[in-house]
Design a protein around this motif. Structure first.
Motif, PDB file in Angstrom:
ATOM      1  N   SER A  76       0.823  -1.212   0.000  1.00 15.92           N
ATOM      2  CA  SER A  76       0.000   0.000   0.000  1.00 15.92           C
ATOM      3  C   SER A  76       0.857   1.262   0.000  1.00 15.92           C
ATOM      4  O   SER A  76       0.556   2.231  -0.702  1.00 15.92           O
ATOM      5  CB  SER A  76      -0.926   0.014   1.224  1.00 15.92           C
ATOM      6  OG  SER A  76      -1.952  -0.932   1.102  1.00 15.92           O
ATOM      7  N   TYR A 111      -5.261   7.220   4.056  1.00 14.83           N
ATOM      8  CA  TYR A 111      -4.154   6.275   3.894  1.00 14.83           C
ATOM      9  C   TYR A 111      -3.982   5.426   5.146  1.00 14.83           C
ATOM     10  O   TYR A 111      -4.038   5.919   6.270  1.00 14.83           O
ATOM     11  CB  TYR A 111      -2.840   7.011   3.613  1.00 14.83           C
ATOM     12  CG  TYR A 111      -1.646   6.100   3.774  1.00 14.83           C
ATOM     13  CD1 TYR A 111      -1.300   5.215   2.767  1.00 14.83           C
ATOM     14  CD2 TYR A 111      -0.930   6.085   4.972  1.00 14.83           C
ATOM     15  CE1 TYR A 111      -0.237   4.338   2.935  1.00 14.83           C
ATOM     16  CE2 TYR A 111       0.131   5.214   5.142  1.00 14.83           C
ATOM     17  CZ  TYR A 111       0.468   4.339   4.125  1.00 14.83           C
ATOM     18  OH  TYR A 111       1.502   3.467   4.300  1.00 14.83           O
ATOM     19  N   HIS A 158      -4.692  -0.876  -0.021  1.00  9.61           N
ATOM     20  CA  HIS A 158      -4.880  -1.281  -1.416  1.00  9.61           C
ATOM     21  C   HIS A 158      -5.911  -2.395  -1.555  1.00  9.61           C
ATOM     22  O   HIS A 158      -6.515  -2.565  -2.599  1.00  9.61           O
ATOM     23  CB  HIS A 158      -3.545  -1.712  -2.026  1.00  9.61           C
ATOM     24  CG  HIS A 158      -2.996  -2.990  -1.485  1.00  9.61           C
ATOM     25  ND1 HIS A 158      -2.299  -3.053  -0.297  1.00  9.61           N
ATOM     26  CD2 HIS A 158      -3.053  -4.267  -1.956  1.00  9.61           C
ATOM     27  CE1 HIS A 158      -1.929  -4.310  -0.064  1.00  9.61           C
ATOM     28  NE2 HIS A 158      -2.385  -5.060  -1.047  1.00  9.61           N
TER      29      HIS A 158
END
Length: 243
Positions: A72, A170, A175
């Motif tokens: 990620s 984030y 992901h």
């Protein structure tokens, strides 16, 4: 412009052929770029990628993390440095087929919202029956809790606007939840059936266990974000300049 972002760790044997395939697939486009983020590899992933890009004459940006920070983070690093309005992500092991990229781009043209994600669906996976079973169970659990409408969240082949990604929260392993996070912004999710290939060299950096089961806390966190999200629709704005 399209930016193809490849998070990579110890994929020196797979990246040259993959970069060549990407360049060949997108050769008819006016402009595209390839971004490889070397996530603390112990092999020559960095050098092999540059050499491959030079051979095919493709624009490439190479970024190397001093230490491995995870997929990620590598993906986020690549997108932060991307110039394209659209981001295409692929796994660097070559199991995603670059020949499927035009189908994702074509689907993106039908998007009727500023935020969207075109997600690949590996209907015919090149995995063992046990891995497919675990993934099917995990996908069903995730979809029932997050309602992201994606049958195969583990497929690395996805397309979304860069601006959309930059508005997402984030966190490590994010992901795996891109469709759910994009849907949280009011975005639409589109599914395209894609090819899945055998890994040609090296070994996976992830096993079936950590792909399928360790994300329970992450899933709960995404559910928390979903419940606290608010989609704002601005009805009207006016500007008045002082005389």
């Amino acid at each position: 412009m399209i930016s193809v972002v490849l998070p990579a760790k110890n994929e020196a044997e797979n990246l040259p052929s993959l970069i060549n395939e990407i360049a060949t697939t997108l050769a008819s486009r006016d402009n595209f770029e390839i971004i490889v983020v070397d996530d603390g590899s112990s092999d020559n992933t960095f050098e092999a990628s540059i050499q491959a890009a030079e051979l095919v004459g493709a624009d490439i940006t190479m970024i190397r993390h001093r230490f491995s920070a995870g997929q990620s983070t590598a993906l986020s690093t690549g997108i932060q440095h991307a110039k394209g309005e659209l981001i295409v992500t692929l796994d660097a092991d070559g199991q995603n087929d670059p020949a499927d990229i035009p189908a994702l781009v074509a689907m993106a043209k039908s998007a009727d919202t500023p935020h969207f994600c075109v997600a690949g669906f590996r209907k015919k996976r090149k995995d063992t029956a046990w891995v497919r079973f675990q993934s099917r169970i995990a996908n069903n659990i995730r979809n029932s809790l997050l309602n992201d409408g994606v049958p195969d969240t583990g497929c690395g082949l996805k397309l979304f606007p860069r601006d959309t990604f930059l508005q997402l929260p984030y966190f490590d392993h994010m992901h795996r939840y891109l469709p759910a996070l994009i849907k949280r912004l009011g975005g639409n999710i589109y599914i395209v059936e894609v090819n899945h290939r055998d890994r040609q060299a090296g070994t996976s950096n992830y096993n079936a266990w950590n792909r399928a089961w360790v994300g329970i806390s992450d899933m709960l966190g995404v559910m928390w974000l979903q419940k606290r999200s608010r989609i704002i629709q601005i009805e009207k704005t006016e500007q008045h300049k002082a005389k």
